[in-house]
Each structure stands twice: as C-alpha cells, then as structure tokens.
Design an enzyme around this catalytic site. Structure first.
Site, PDB file in Angstrom:
ATOM      1  CG  ASN A 113       1.062   0.055  -4.872  1.00 25.97           C
ATOM      2  OD1 ASN A 113       1.799   0.471  -4.010  1.00 25.97           O
ATOM      3  ND2 ASN A 113       1.497  -0.370  -6.052  1.00 25.97           N
ATOM      4  CG  MET A 147       4.162  -1.908  -3.915  1.00 28.26           C
ATOM      5  SD  MET A 147       4.843  -2.330  -2.285  1.00 28.26           S
ATOM      6  CE  MET A 147       3.613  -1.599  -1.221  1.00 28.26           C
ATOM      7  CD  GLU A 205       6.156  -2.262   1.726  1.00 32.51           C
ATOM      8  OE1 GLU A 205       5.889  -2.899   0.696  1.00 32.51           O
ATOM      9  OE2 GLU A 205       6.019  -2.721   2.855  1.00 32.51           O
ATOM     10  CG  HIS A 215       0.648  -7.725   1.249  1.00 30.76           C
ATOM     11  ND1 HIS A 215       1.068  -7.824   2.550  1.00 30.76           N
ATOM     12  CD2 HIS A 215       1.729  -8.047   0.495  1.00 30.76           C
ATOM     13  CE1 HIS A 215       2.348  -8.175   2.580  1.00 30.76           C
ATOM     14  NE2 HIS A 215       2.778  -8.326   1.341  1.00 30.76           N
ATOM     15  CG  HIS A 237       3.111 -12.195  -1.216  1.00 34.11           C
ATOM     16  ND1 HIS A 237       3.903 -12.794  -0.261  1.00 34.11           N
ATOM     17  CD2 HIS A 237       3.307 -10.854  -1.052  1.00 34.11           C
ATOM     18  CE1 HIS A 237       4.537 -11.874   0.445  1.00 34.11           C
ATOM     19  NE2 HIS A 237       4.188 -10.674  -0.017  1.00 34.11           N
ATOM     20  CD  GLU A 238       2.709  -8.462  -3.774  1.00 34.42           C
ATOM     21  OE1 GLU A 238       2.394  -7.690  -2.857  1.00 34.42           O
ATOM     22  OE2 GLU A 238       3.848  -8.980  -3.853  1.00 34.42           O
TER      23      GLU A 238
END
Ligand code: BES
Ligand code: ZN
Length: 941
Positions: free
Chosen positions: A346, A344, A207, A382, A378-379
C-alpha cells in the site's frame, strides 16, 4: 501459489508462492531464507459491439475507457465496469465499531462523465448501501435512485431518471455499513492478546479485488483517482492511511476524533489502506521524509529497528536508482497480527505479517533476517513499480511482482554483498519458476484473467519467479546499467499512469537499441520453457544443440512442442563465456574451441535446462571439482540434472553418481541444491518399500555426515551470514538422515531447553532440533514444542514450533496436530504450518488427506476460495502423493467439487503426482540397482 522447497518450509513463510516445487518432506534443514519465491496472448482489443455481454442490457454504456480514438479497450470476457463514467476523486469517511465488528461509511465520488448517462455502476461486495444521492453541476439529480446489486459480479448499479450529459461532472454520495470481517480481506479486524485479553485493530488488505469489500468503488487498477480519507475513532487509537494527517478534530461531543488525511496523488484502489488501533511506533529521520514502523502493544517495537533503518536506506537508494523522488510525505510500515500474504505494498502504508517485519536478532536465525530484508525491499520497490506506474489490468500482474522481486534481489545484493544473493537466486527463484512451469497446468507470464476469483490464483511462481527470471535474463543481456536506464525512462514516461508489458519492452529497446520486444514476447506470451539437448561432434570440434519443450511428466505431445524460444546460449569454455550467441531455431551446430571443457547456460542466466550425455555429465562433475565452474554453474547443473532425472530425460542413477562425486563441494548454495534434489527423490520414494527408503537415507547420510561434523553446530558471533546457514543446513540434513551424533546432540540440546534453558538451542537450528526430537520422541517432546508455540516470546519462534509439530508420527499426535490446525489457537494465516509439517511421513500424509476429505465442508467454509488460502491447503494436502491409486483418489474427490477459485491448485497437484508416478515407473529399478551396487541397499549386498 506455492513452492515447498525445504527452504520455504523451514521458515514460516506465508503460503503465497510457496508450493511451486513439489512438496518435500523435511529431510533436510534449509535455513536460508531464500525468498518465497515460486508466451503471450496479445491483449486483443475489441470493438464496442464485442464488449462483455453483461453490460449490454444497459443503453449506451460501453464507451471508450481511456479515451483512445480507436474505441473501447474492453477485452472480451473480461469483467470490467462500463466506461460511461470515470472516478476522479473519492472523499471517504469511515468509523469502525469494535463491539459490533462493523463500520459506518460515507463516500463521495467525483466523476467525469464520458457519455450521456443515466446510471452509475461500481464495485461493491458484502456492503450494505443505505442511501445514494446523485448530483451534477452542484444540483441534486436524484436523491433516491434505484440501487441494484449483482452479487455474482460484485457490482452495484445506481439508476436515475434524468440523464447527465457527456462532458459534465457528476457526484455520487453513498452511505453504507460494512463488516469488520475476520477474513483478512477488505477492512478487517485483526486480534492480539494482552495479559490473556483479546484486543483488536482494524486494518485493510485490498489487493487484488477487495477494496470493493471495504467501500463501494471503481475497483480496477486502471481507474486511478485521488483519495481523501477520514477515520473516526476513539481518541486513544492511532489512525493511519496512505497519506499524512491533515487535521484532527473532536467529533460526537468530544467522545471521538476525526482524523483527516491529506489528499493522495492519483492511485489505484488496490493500494488504498487505512488502519485503526492501539499501536506503538519507532521513527527514523535517516530519509528525506519520516519513516516509521508500527506494531501492536504485545510486540516489542524495538524489533522493528532493522526494517526501519533498512527502509530508510532503501528508499534513498531507490530514489537514485529510479531517478524519481518518493512522492508521498511519509512512509509507515505496520506489523499486522493477522495477515494473509507476507506483506502488502500500500502506497505510504506498507502492511506486513509480524514475522516478515519484526526481527529479534538474538532470537532469530540468519534466514529470517534475509527474508525480512527481501520483503522490505520488495514492498519498497513496488512504491515505484506498481504504485507510481501500475499495470493496466491483472493479466499484467507479473510486471508488478516480477519486477519487485528482481529489484529486491538487486538491492539486497548492493546492501549485503556478503550474502551473495544472486547465487541463491539460481537455487531459489529460478528453480521455483522452472518447477511450476514444467507442469502442463502452468500458464504464460501474461495470462488472461477475467474474474476476481481467477486473479488470486496467479500470485504464483510464474508471476514472481518466472517474471523475475525473465527480467534477470534481459538485464544480463542488455547489461544492468542499460536495463536500469530503460526502467528510469519507463517510470518517467508512465508516472501516475498504467502500462502493458509492451511499454516496458519499448523503454528497454529505446535505451539499448536492441529488439527487446521480439525476444521477450516469446517468453511472456507462451507457457513453458525448453530443454536443450547437447550432442558432440569431435571430428569438427562442435556441439549440436536442440531445443524441445520440457515437461516434468516427460510426455510432451508434438502439438505442445511448437514454440521456439530465443535462448541465450551462454557457452562457457576455457576462453570465457560467449554472451552473445542465441539459439532461436530448433537446432543448430556451434564450434567449441576445445571439447575437453564446455558448459552451456553460464551462471544459469537463461531459462532452460540442459541435457548432456552421461559421459559429459561426469566430466562436468570433474570440472566442478577442478574449480572450472562458478557456484551458479555448479548449483544450476545439479538442479538441471535432478529435474531431468525426475522427468525421464536422464537416468536417476546418473544423478546419484553425480551427487556422490560432489562430496568435496565447499559452497553452501551448492550443498543446498544437492540436498534439495535428494529431498525431492526421497519425497517421491516415500511410499516405496522400507529398504529402498533406508538406502536413500543412508546415501544422504554418507554425503552429509562428515561435512556436518566438520562444520559443527556451535554458532559464534564470528560466523558470517552464509556460514551460519551452512552449519544449520548440514546439521539438519544429517539429523534427518539419522546421523547418530547429530541426533544425540539435538536430544541433549532439547533436554536442556525443556528444563528451562532456552538458550540451549541456537535459533539457526531451532526447527531442525524440534524436528529431529519429535521424529524420535513422543507426547512428552510434543508438549514441550506445543508449549513453545503457545508461549515463546516471538512470532518467529511460535511459528517454527507450530510447523514442527507435524513431524511427530504417533497417530494420536497426528490427530492432535490436525485438531490444532483448525482449532481456535491457530490463526487462519498460519493454518498451513502444522499441515505442512505432516508431509514428513506417510502416516501424516495419509491421515491429513482423510481429514481433509472428512472435514471438507467445514474447511471450505472457514477458508472460502476468495481468500486464496484454500488452494494452498489443497495443494499441501494432496501434492505429497506418489502412486496411481492416490492420484485417482484425489482426482475423484475434486471431480465432484466446484473448484472455482482453486482449480489451478488442484490441476497442479494432480500434475505433480502424475510426474512422480511416471518417475517411479521408469526408474524404480534403476535406483535400486544403483543403491545396491553402491552398497547402500543392505539386503542386496
Ligand atoms: N502485492 C503482494 C501482496 C499480495 C499477494 C497481495 C497476494 C494480494 C495477493 C506483495 O507485494 C508481495 O509480493 N508480497 C510477498 C513478499 C515477497 C517478499 C515476495 C509475500 O506476501 O510473500
Ligand atoms: Zn509484490
């Protein structure tokens, strides 16, 4: 990017989102890890003839992307791929070479052909494509097609002689070699040391637009496809990807293994991930599918336990909250030694920087734990919001980041109610948002981005913090239950698809029956927010409220003040809070039951600042003392007052009087904001005369000393999470205000620490002790702290030491800090730490800037703008300035530079300096008079 609140500063937070508030010196210790956290142009649709010029030299290439009957959804100026073909499936095989730092790859992409086609364009960056074969209907169409590369646009075009007709299938097979780079982007190498020997793992960061650096692909979020990944590696290595392992076979005569992963669901390229290296792991079975934490052998894998168990509980919680099962067969979370952001998302393979996932409870403070909880949650948010349902293009980034941010606070509040994170939100995310958005150089939440180099720059406090503030506002307006019902409907409707902002509003409108879109459009499509000025009419027992655009520089032009924002008034009176009234016009009168007590923006749920008369402000100060205001009200009121003083809407003397009256305050969050505002003031005054600076310091000391002594700096098991941070905050603040008792205590602890008793300094105050001691010490102390950077057992302690080194003021030590920052010992991911520490003193600020200018070419080369870190370094090295001459100097320097890729950082820095220049001009004397009257200014007594 980037706010530098003292909170952010004192906890190894990655540069992402840190510098939104103007950089503050370390005048106070702020231990709370409030997360790094920093009006709409409708996405116009264009007809075919208006598509991007770049592609119009090709024939027949601009078809309809998503098959909408209305024609192309290409947006003018946006650099997107032609729509003649669409990827359906990637079969990707990669073999990293740890000696040459390269990898060999093969990718077979199944394509759907939308129109008669004799070329295929896809993204590719710094990849050496060796061969291409185009097939259709099982037969080769062209085995040696012409391949052309457009470096600037990062597009490879494969051209063949025979057209493939619309409606048929096509297959593109490419073989290539890529660089296992050390830039933390694409497929990159990351290093760690075992017994002094450097070892490597290969990991990915795609990203926003670096998947094209890892393998040729259709690198746009809306071009979802399925992925089947195979990794070829040494048998001793662990291979990971988004999915679980389908098969493992010996290859190359048994010398290596080929690990093939199951085919993924439909997903965007920026979420693809793979990792190869020697890794240890721990696993929990406390969730429907296995959850693991992985780390390199130099780390204690047990430190992953907290994140591991939290992840399992959070996944179960989110499945319920979203009413949608996590669709993948496993969830891996990996601590990666070199990592540019904090983490991140993923899909199924979340990557983290070490400090944001591994926790040594005994060796880290409460704020670190909170940051880790926030990052993990948070991740994981997502995985649904972003991964399952994805924004259509990057101008919808806020949907991803704003929502994950809101959701992480929401779930953190459920899991750790005693942390009271929503109170923190008001001094953290909300202030980050208001701070950046008060600059002329801010941008709307929905911001048009065309090129890859513009995308990195919008991972900032507008997307994260203003985005989440907008969601917090609407969730309060609709009620959290209704809000979440709308979110559930949205996820169900758009699973595996792509959305625009309007799709979320439509789902919320459906769930609530309220006109969400018309209210929210104003907030996401326009830059800025208003200040509401209140005047009173005792005769009619009413108040008059008027909204105007707010700018930190205090110089709003009429043409910048045209937007009228729908503001939830949130009028708090003795009868309670009026939740329904909205101010949508410029100005309006409202009845108040009793003018004796009222306050706007109850709990600071809405996005505006409130300007009261000085008399009303002092009445509110009294109301605060009398317990009539919530913690959020008190903290938010102080924040507003500080911001209004800094921008000329109120006098700074009024702010100082308000703060002076708050010394009986009992809450950590409120104190935190009080000290942040004093920190902002002292930072703006840092180039002023010594007497004024000493007076401000004395004022801070008079406010904090007794509280610091009362709370003490002994930490016990019994101290709750907030008390630990409260003690640390007051200790650090008193120390930085030169409280002699605290300085002595810090020096004593440090002496025992230096003599080998590492337990002499509690982790909650480690940064403060280092800072205090370095400020008053010399090379001896510097070497002790440097040794901790080199040898401390955890990444958390190492980075704390690194960050504090900059506080040393001796010119030789400043030079050592700068040399260290760009030397081999400091990883690129941490370069902002030692640089940040230098903001504490004028010599540091000036030397750092001279150093940047002199070494610009080298720094530019080391941190090319595409990495997204140059902007952070630019902001860090410039935004501490406060004078007209400094402003000119910075401006001159960048005027002659190509600022592509970090232009927002430069503009925001210049704006922040301008604001301080104006502030000083306005209130220099006002502050001096107040300090003198209140007997802080010694010479004027
Ligand atoms: N998607 C981002 C990571 C990212 C940031 C990728 C910038 C590319 C460019 C991730 O979800 C994220 O937001 N990470 C935050 C953590 C967080 C707790 C706000 C970070 O990296 O700080
Ligand atoms: Zn995110």
């Amino acid at each position: 990017m980037r706010r530098f609140s003292t909170r952010a500063l004192l906890q190894a937070k990655p540069p992402l989102l840190s510098a939104v508030r103007s950089p503050l010196p370390l005048f106070l210790s702020a231990p709370r890890s409030a997360p790094a956290r920093s009006t709409i142009h409708p996405r116009s649709r264009y007809t075919l003839s208006q598509t991007s010029k770049r592609y119009c030299s090709y024939r027949r290439m601009c078809g309809s992307r998503r098959g909408e009957a209305s024609g192309s959804t290409n947006v003018q100026g946006r650099e997107v791929l032609p729509t003649n073909v669409k990827p359906v499936h990637y079969d990707l095989t990669l073999e990293p070479n740890f000696e040459k730092f390269t990898y060999d790859g093969t990718v077979v992409i199944d394509l759907q052909v939308n129109e008669d086609t004799d070329f295929i364009s896809l993204n590719s960056n710094e990849i050496d494509i060796h061969s291409a074969v185009v097939s259709s209907k099982g037969a080769v169409v062209e085995s040696k097609p012409e391949i052309s590369i457009n470096k600037d646009n990062q597009v490879a075009t494969i051209k063949f002689n025979q057209a493939i007709s619309a409606g048929s299938d096509a297959q593109l097979k490419l073989t290539f070699t890529g660089i296992l780079n050390d830039n933390m982007a694409g497929f990159y190498r990351s290093s760690y040391k075992v017994n002094g020997e450097t070892k490597y793992i290969a990991s990915t960061q795609m990203e926003p637009t670096d998947c094209r650096r890892a393998f040729p692909c259709f690198d746009e979020p809306a071009l979802k496809a399925k992925f089947t990944v195979t990794l070829v590696a040494d048998k001793s290595m662990t291979c990971l990807s988004n999915m679980d392992v389908e098969s493992e076979t010996d290859v190359q005569g048994g010398a290596k293994k080929a690990v093939k992963f199951s085919t993924s669901p439909q997903m965007s390229t920026y979420l693809v991930a793979f990792i190869v290296g020697h890794l240890n792991y721990i696993e929990t079975k406390n969730f429907r599918v296995p959850v693991r934490v992985y780390a390199t052998p130099d780390q204690d894998i047990e430190h992953g336990r907290f994140s591991l168990e939290l992840a399992a509980k959070t996944l179960a919680f989110y499945e319920k909250a979203f009413d949608n099962d996590f669709p993948l067969p496993k969830m891996d979370m990996v601590a990666v030694p070199d990592f540019s952001a904090g983490a991140m998302e993923n899909w199924g393979l979340i990557t983290y920087r070490i400090v944001d996932v591994l926790l040594d409870e005994k060796n880290s403070g409460a704020s670190r734990k909170e940051r880790i909880a926030e990052t993990v949650q948070h991740e994981l948010a997502h995985q649904w919001f972003g991964n399952l349902v994805t924004m259509d293009f990057w101008d919808g980034l806020w949907l991803n980041e704003g929502f994950a941010t809101w959701m992480s606070w929401y779930s953190c509040n459920v899991f750790y109610p005693e942390w009271k994170v929503w109170q923190t939100y008001v001094i953290d995310s909300l202030q980050s948002a208001l701070s950046l958005d008060s600059l002329r150089s801010s941008h709307p939440i929905e911001v048009p981005v065309k090129r890859a180099d513009e995308i990195n720059q919008i991972f900032d406090a507008i997307s994260y913090s203003k985005g989440s503030s907008v969601l917090r506002m609407i969730s309060k307006y609709l009620g959290e239950d209704v809000f979440l019902q709308g979110v559930r409907n949205y996820i169900k409707k758009h699973a595996y698809g792509n959305t625009e902002t309007g799709d979320l509003w439509a789902a919320l409108a459906d769930a609530s029956g309220k006109p969400v879109q018309s209210v929210m459009d104003v907030w996401t499509k326009n830059v800025g927010f208003p200040v509401i000025s209140v005047t009173e009419n005792p005769a009619s027992s009413s108040i008059n409220v008027k909204q105007n655009r707010f700018l930190r520089t205090g110089d709003v032009k009429p043409e910048e003040d045209k937007v009228l924002y729908p503001c939830m008034l949130g009028l708090r009176t003795k009868d309670g809070v009026d939740e329904d009234t909205m101010l949508s016009e410029r100005e309006k009168e409202f009845k108040v039951p009793d003018l004796d007590f009222y306050k706007l923006n109850a709990d600071h749920s809405a996005i505006y600042r409130t300007s009261y008369s000085p008399e009303r402000l002092s009445k509110l100060g009294k109301a605060a003392r009398d317990g009539l205001l919530s913690v959020e009200d008190r903290a938010g009121m102080i924040a507003d007052s500080g911001a209004l003083a800094a921008s000329g809407y109120q006098k700074t003397s009024g702010l100082l009087s308000l703060l002076q009256g708050l010394d009986t305050e009992s809450e950590f969050v409120v104190w935190n904001e009080i000290l942040t505002r004093i920190g902002t003031l002292r930072a703006a005054w840092i180039f002023e005369n010594d007497q004024s600076k000493a007076a401000l310091k004395a004022f801070q000391r008079s406010l904090v000393s007794s509280k610091a002594h009362e709370l003490g700096w002994d930490f016990s098991e019994k101290d709750d999470h907030i008390l630990q941070q409260f003690k640390a905050l007051m200790f650090g603040s008193a120390g930085m205000a030169e409280d002699p008792v605290v300085i002595k205590a810090a020096q004593d602890m440090f002496a025992r620490f230096a003599a080998g008793d590492v337990s002499a300094i509690h982790p909650n105050i480690r940064g403060s002790v280092f800072t205090i001691v370095l400020k008053h010490g010399g090379a001896k102390e510097y070497d002790v702290v440097l040794d901790r950077f080199r040898n401390a057992p955890t990444s958390d302690e190492k980075t704390t030491a690194l960050r504090c080194l900059g506080t040393a003021e001796d010119p030789k030590l400043i030079q050592r800090t700068l040399d260290l920052a760009v030397g081999d010992e400091v990883k690129n991911q941490d370069i902002y730490q030692p640089l940040g520490g230098l903001r504490n003193h004028t010599a540091g600020i000036e030397t750092r800037w001279t150093w940047l200018k002199e070494n610009w070419d080298e720094i530019y080369k080391r941190l090319p703008p595409s990495l997204g870190m140059l902007g952070t370094v630019v902001q860090l090295t410039t935004a501490s300035f406060c004078t007209e001459a400094q402003l000119k100097d910075v401006k001159n320097f960048f005027d002659s530079k190509d600022t592509k890729g970090y232009d927002r950082a430069v503009e925001q820095s210049l704006d922040a300096i301008r604001a301080k220049v104006n502030w000083l001009q306005r209130d220099r004397e006002d502050v001096e008079t107040w300090l003198s009257k209140n007997q802080y200014l010694q010479s004027k007594l």
